[in-house]
Scaffold this motif. Structure first.
Motif, PDB file in Angstrom:
ATOM      1  N   VAL A  76      -3.237   0.522  -3.856  1.00 30.58           N
ATOM      2  CA  VAL A  76      -3.044  -0.836  -3.354  1.00 30.58           C
ATOM      3  C   VAL A  76      -2.529  -1.704  -4.499  1.00 30.58           C
ATOM      4  O   VAL A  76      -3.250  -1.971  -5.465  1.00 30.58           O
ATOM      5  CB  VAL A  76      -4.365  -1.412  -2.797  1.00 30.58           C
ATOM      6  CG1 VAL A  76      -4.131  -2.816  -2.244  1.00 30.58           C
ATOM      7  CG2 VAL A  76      -4.942  -0.491  -1.734  1.00 30.58           C
ATOM      8  N   ARG A 120       0.856  -1.189   0.000  1.00 32.37           N
ATOM      9  CA  ARG A 120       0.000   0.000   0.000  1.00 32.37           C
ATOM     10  C   ARG A 120       0.891   1.237   0.000  1.00 32.37           C
ATOM     11  O   ARG A 120       1.960   1.243   0.617  1.00 32.37           O
ATOM     12  CB  ARG A 120      -0.941   0.028   1.208  1.00 32.37           C
ATOM     13  CG  ARG A 120      -0.246   0.288   2.528  1.00 32.37           C
ATOM     14  CD  ARG A 120      -1.239   0.564   3.654  1.00 32.37           C
ATOM     15  NE  ARG A 120      -0.549   1.027   4.842  1.00 32.37           N
ATOM     16  CZ  ARG A 120      -0.178   0.244   5.859  1.00 32.37           C
ATOM     17  NH1 ARG A 120      -0.431  -1.052   5.830  1.00 32.37           N
ATOM     18  NH2 ARG A 120       0.452   0.768   6.901  1.00 32.37           N
ATOM     19  N   ARG A 162       0.645   5.882  -0.627  1.00 31.33           N
ATOM     20  CA  ARG A 162      -0.211   7.062  -0.775  1.00 31.33           C
ATOM     21  C   ARG A 162       0.279   7.894  -1.953  1.00 31.33           C
ATOM     22  O   ARG A 162       1.451   8.250  -2.038  1.00 31.33           O
ATOM     23  CB  ARG A 162      -0.208   7.900   0.496  1.00 31.33           C
ATOM     24  CG  ARG A 162      -0.763   7.187   1.718  1.00 31.33           C
ATOM     25  CD  ARG A 162      -1.251   8.147   2.786  1.00 31.33           C
ATOM     26  NE  ARG A 162      -0.295   9.197   3.061  1.00 31.33           N
ATOM     27  CZ  ARG A 162      -0.588  10.305   3.741  1.00 31.33           C
ATOM     28  NH1 ARG A 162      -1.825  10.510   4.165  1.00 31.33           N
ATOM     29  NH2 ARG A 162       0.332  11.211   3.999  1.00 31.33           N
ATOM     30  N   HIS A 206      -4.697  12.647  -0.487  1.00 31.93           N
ATOM     31  CA  HIS A 206      -4.005  11.470  -0.993  1.00 31.93           C
ATOM     32  C   HIS A 206      -5.006  10.388  -1.385  1.00 31.93           C
ATOM     33  O   HIS A 206      -6.097  10.300  -0.823  1.00 31.93           O
ATOM     34  CB  HIS A 206      -3.039  10.891   0.055  1.00 31.93           C
ATOM     35  CG  HIS A 206      -1.890  11.781   0.387  1.00 31.93           C
ATOM     36  ND1 HIS A 206      -1.984  12.785   1.332  1.00 31.93           N
ATOM     37  CD2 HIS A 206      -0.630  11.839  -0.115  1.00 31.93           C
ATOM     38  CE1 HIS A 206      -0.824  13.425   1.400  1.00 31.93           C
ATOM     39  NE2 HIS A 206       0.016  12.870   0.545  1.00 31.93           N
ATOM     40  N   SER A 207      -4.618   9.592  -2.339  1.00 29.87           N
ATOM     41  CA  SER A 207      -5.328   8.352  -2.655  1.00 29.87           C
ATOM     42  C   SER A 207      -4.482   7.180  -2.182  1.00 29.87           C
ATOM     43  O   SER A 207      -3.257   7.182  -2.358  1.00 29.87           O
ATOM     44  CB  SER A 207      -5.544   8.208  -4.171  1.00 29.87           C
ATOM     45  OG  SER A 207      -6.430   9.169  -4.671  1.00 29.87           O
ATOM     46  N   TRP A 208      -5.132   6.203  -1.580  1.00 34.55           N
ATOM     47  CA  TRP A 208      -4.429   4.966  -1.267  1.00 34.55           C
ATOM     48  C   TRP A 208      -4.289   4.146  -2.545  1.00 34.55           C
ATOM     49  O   TRP A 208      -5.278   3.877  -3.227  1.00 34.55           O
ATOM     50  CB  TRP A 208      -5.191   4.143  -0.228  1.00 34.55           C
ATOM     51  CG  TRP A 208      -5.069   4.660   1.173  1.00 34.55           C
ATOM     52  CD1 TRP A 208      -6.027   5.283   1.910  1.00 34.55           C
ATOM     53  CD2 TRP A 208      -3.917   4.602   2.006  1.00 34.55           C
ATOM     54  NE1 TRP A 208      -5.549   5.620   3.149  1.00 34.55           N
ATOM     55  CE2 TRP A 208      -4.247   5.212   3.237  1.00 34.55           C
ATOM     56  CE3 TRP A 208      -2.617   4.095   1.840  1.00 34.55           C
ATOM     57  CZ2 TRP A 208      -3.339   5.319   4.287  1.00 34.55           C
ATOM     58  CZ3 TRP A 208      -1.720   4.208   2.887  1.00 34.55           C
ATOM     59  CH2 TRP A 208      -2.080   4.812   4.086  1.00 34.55           C
TER      60      TRP A 208
END
Length: 434
Positions: free
Chosen positions: A419, A105, A107, A415-417
């Protein structure tokens, strides 16, 4: 008109390159060049704004807010250089963290979206607003006071020239030129099209924007700030802190309005304050609570003969307000508890300070006082993003959500995570139960 502005701003965010793209570095450089190229026109427009403001009878302290000089150009050019130097670290993706034995993961930085800044008669804020939000990929709507309308018109051209040269959408910066409050009211009612509201100015401006809108707010309100002077404090230091916390920028949001002084040292503090003012002929008005003995002054003017200071009476309506000039109030308190109670009642949650050599007092003050910054044995003006090593700031937030204190570049992104799942299915991962 309002709908077209919002549609264009949203389209600009969609068309702009991702946060961290080199186009934003080019924009910082081009904005500095454009400012320098257009500075004579900026000063000419600013002189017109000043002339109109003088005709309207604006006080000198507000005229100083409006006025631009060649010195401002140098400061703004250095500001763009500093922002440029900070961009890489602020907008970098992180290295990623392993998740179990199946993925990673991380950011990824993303812009907040469309930022609406509402502020008063400070043309330097127009440049700051056209720089910081845009440098990390946001579109910004800038509504300054009508007193700087001509200056803002030229600064709008400055920003658009820089955007064009950097290859960025022109509508990433919109300087609103409609002085009618109807447009402001209409924009405040558009949480569907505006992502963040940044009111920067007086408490009344911030309160109006908060009350009239449901858009998430980064509240950059005025500073009704205090310094508590404990009986153990070095009074000469306390006097210097008081003057440094007020005189260099009397209208700034991180200046001191009221010194809350333990009653048994109030007379000594006032004497030290007046001595400090006399040392460098620093002009200051000291408003004394009636319980504090007045030094000898001319009965009519409140001034000491040949002295740079003036004594006036601190009145009930002075508590909880910004003086917005070279004025400091002195209010006696019975101790730490009364000082903290006064701050809770009258403070704006911006910056509070304590002066004491007793470490138990300073620890208790920092534990119980509630503000965006608490300064121990120093000037309130230390509450500033660059000074604290936090980076360039567009304002100082007194809110509690998202950001509190200096609103830096990192506060203007989300932010976007990301994955990286490597083909993993949820059914193959052990269940976790709340």
């Amino acid at each position: 008109m309002t709908e077209a502005i919002l549609t264009s701003a949203r389209a600009a965010v969609a068309a702009a390159p991702p946060t961290g793209d080199t186009a934003y570095e080019r924009y910082c450089r081009e904005l500095a060049k454009s400012l320098a190229a257009h500075w004579p026109a900026v000063l000419e427009a600013n002189a017109e704004d000043l002339a109109h403001a003088e005709q309207r009878g604006l006080p000198p302290v507000l005229l100083d807010r409006l006025r631009l000089t060649d010195a401002h150009l140098g400061r703004l050019e250095r500001f763009t250089e500093t922002v440029l130097s900070e961009l890489g670290e602020v907008t970098a993706r992180d290295a990623g963290v392993p998740v179990g034995d199946w993925g990673v993961r991380l950011r990824a930085p993303k812009p907040l979206g469309v930022v609406f800044m509402v502020y008063e008669a400070r043309p330097t804020v127009t440049v700051e607003g056209a720089l910081l939000p845009v440098a990390v990929g946001n579109a910004v709507l800038l509504r300054g006071g009508k007193e700087i309308a001509r200056t803002n018109e030229v600064l709008s051209t400055v920003a658009h020239k820089a955007l064009q040269a950097a290859g960025l959408p022109a509508d990433l910066v919109t300087v609103l030129d409609d002085p009618d409050r109807a447009q402001l009211r209409a924009l405040l009612k558009r949480p569907d099209a505006i992502d963040v509201l940044v009111p920067r100015g007086s408490p009344s401006l911030v309160d109006y924007c908060r009350g009239a809108s449901s858009i998430p707010v980064i509240a950059s309100g005025g500073g009704v700030n205090h310094v508590y002077v404990h009986r153990s404090a070095d009074l000469d230091l306390a006097a210097e802190v008081a003057l440094d916390s007020k005189l260099p920028e009397p209208t700034a949001c991180n200046t001191a309005e009221l010194m809350l002084v333990d009653a048994e040292v109030a007379t000594g503090f006032v004497a030290a304050l007046l001595r400090a003012a006399e040392r460098e002929q620093r002009q200051v008005t000291v408003r004394l609570d009636p319980r504090v003995p007045r030094p000898h002054t001319d009965a009519d003017t409140g001034t000491g003969v040949g002295r740079p200071w003036r004594i006036a009476e601190l009145q009930e309506h002075d508590l909880g307000r910004e003086f917005l000039d070279a004025t400091i109030g002195v209010y006696p308190v019975a101790g730490l508890d009364e000082a903290l109670a006064h701050i809770r009642r009258h403070g704006s949650g911006h910056t509070e300070g304590v002066l004491a050599t007793d470490s138990d007092v300073t620890q208790e003050f920092t534990r119980r006082a509630d503000a965006a910054a608490i300064v121990v044995n120093g000037s309130l003006r230390l509450h500033d993003g660059p000074t604290l090593g936090l980076g360039s700031e567009i304002s100082i937030s007194t809110g509690r959500m998202h950001v509190r204190g200096p609103v830096t570049l990192g506060s203007l992104i989300t932010h976007s995570w990301v994955v990286e799942a490597h083909g993993t299915l949820r059914s193959s991962v052990p269940a976790h139960h709340c």
